[in-house]
Design a protein around this motif. Structure first.
Motif, short mmCIF file in Angstrom:
data_model
loop_
_atom_site.label_atom_id
_atom_site.label_comp_id
_atom_site.label_asym_id
_atom_site.label_seq_id
_atom_site.Cartn_x
_atom_site.Cartn_y
_atom_site.Cartn_z
N CYS A 13 5.16 9.46 -0.46
CA CYS A 13 4.85 8.16 0.13
C CYS A 13 6.15 7.67 0.75
O CYS A 13 7.14 7.46 0.05
N GLY A 51 0.83 -1.20 0.00
CA GLY A 51 0.00 0.00 0.00
C GLY A 51 0.86 1.25 0.00
O GLY A 51 2.08 1.19 -0.18
N HIS A 52 0.23 2.39 0.17
CA HIS A 52 0.93 3.68 0.11
C HIS A 52 0.40 4.58 1.22
O HIS A 52 -0.73 4.41 1.69
N VAL A 83 6.67 4.86 2.17
CA VAL A 83 6.87 3.43 1.95
C VAL A 83 7.77 3.22 0.73
O VAL A 83 8.56 2.26 0.68
N HIS A 84 7.66 4.13 -0.23
CA HIS A 84 8.39 3.99 -1.50
C HIS A 84 9.18 5.27 -1.76
O HIS A 84 8.62 6.23 -2.32
N MET A 92 8.61 8.38 -4.37
CA MET A 92 7.21 8.45 -4.80
C MET A 92 6.64 9.76 -4.24
O MET A 92 6.23 9.82 -3.07
CU CU Z 1 3.96 4.15 -2.04
#
Ligand code: CU
Length: 129
Positions: A116, A78-79, A118-119, A122
């Protein structure tokens, strides 16, 4: 006992009807409602097709919203959406989610970058005018 009105009476009726029509046009015909489309706040969608935001930059009017349509990331995690830079008026961050739509409304003008976390890499921004 005449079946026809006198010419004078008919002319009076026509003049009265014309007067009513002119008054109606003068009073009501010129009032066009303001176009609600020029002032109404709107909502734009930002998608997550893979590990990117699309579009990466969105421009909206103050009072409008972004609907983050967050799908599952390729890695299944997910993000999230973290507003960075400490810009005054930034809306609340979006926690890590997937297959969810989250609405955020922008009540102040400015450029609001977000990422984001998480990434890495991004990123996106919202320009509010
Ligand atoms: Cu993400």
């Amino acid at each position: 006992m005449s079946r026809c009105r006198s010419p004078r009476s008919a002319r009076t009726t026509v003049l009265a009807a014309l007067a009513v029509a002119v008054m109606a046009a003068a009073c009501g015909g010129g009032d066009q409602p303001t176009d609600p489309g020029t002032t109404r706040p709107d909502t734009l969608d930002v998608f997550t097709p893979g590990n990117v935001f699309s579009p990466t930059s969105s421009e909206i009017r103050v009072g409008s919203s972004i609907r983050f349509r967050i799908s599952e990331s390729p890695d299944g995690r997910g993000h999230n959406v973290l507003f960075t830079g400490g810009v005054p008026g930034a809306p609340a961050n979006v926690p890590v989610v997937k297959d969810t739509s989250v609405l955020r409304t922008f009540t102040r003008t400015g450029t609001f970058p977000y990422s984001c976390t998480v990434h890495p890499g991004m990123d996106g921004d919202v320009i509010v005018r």
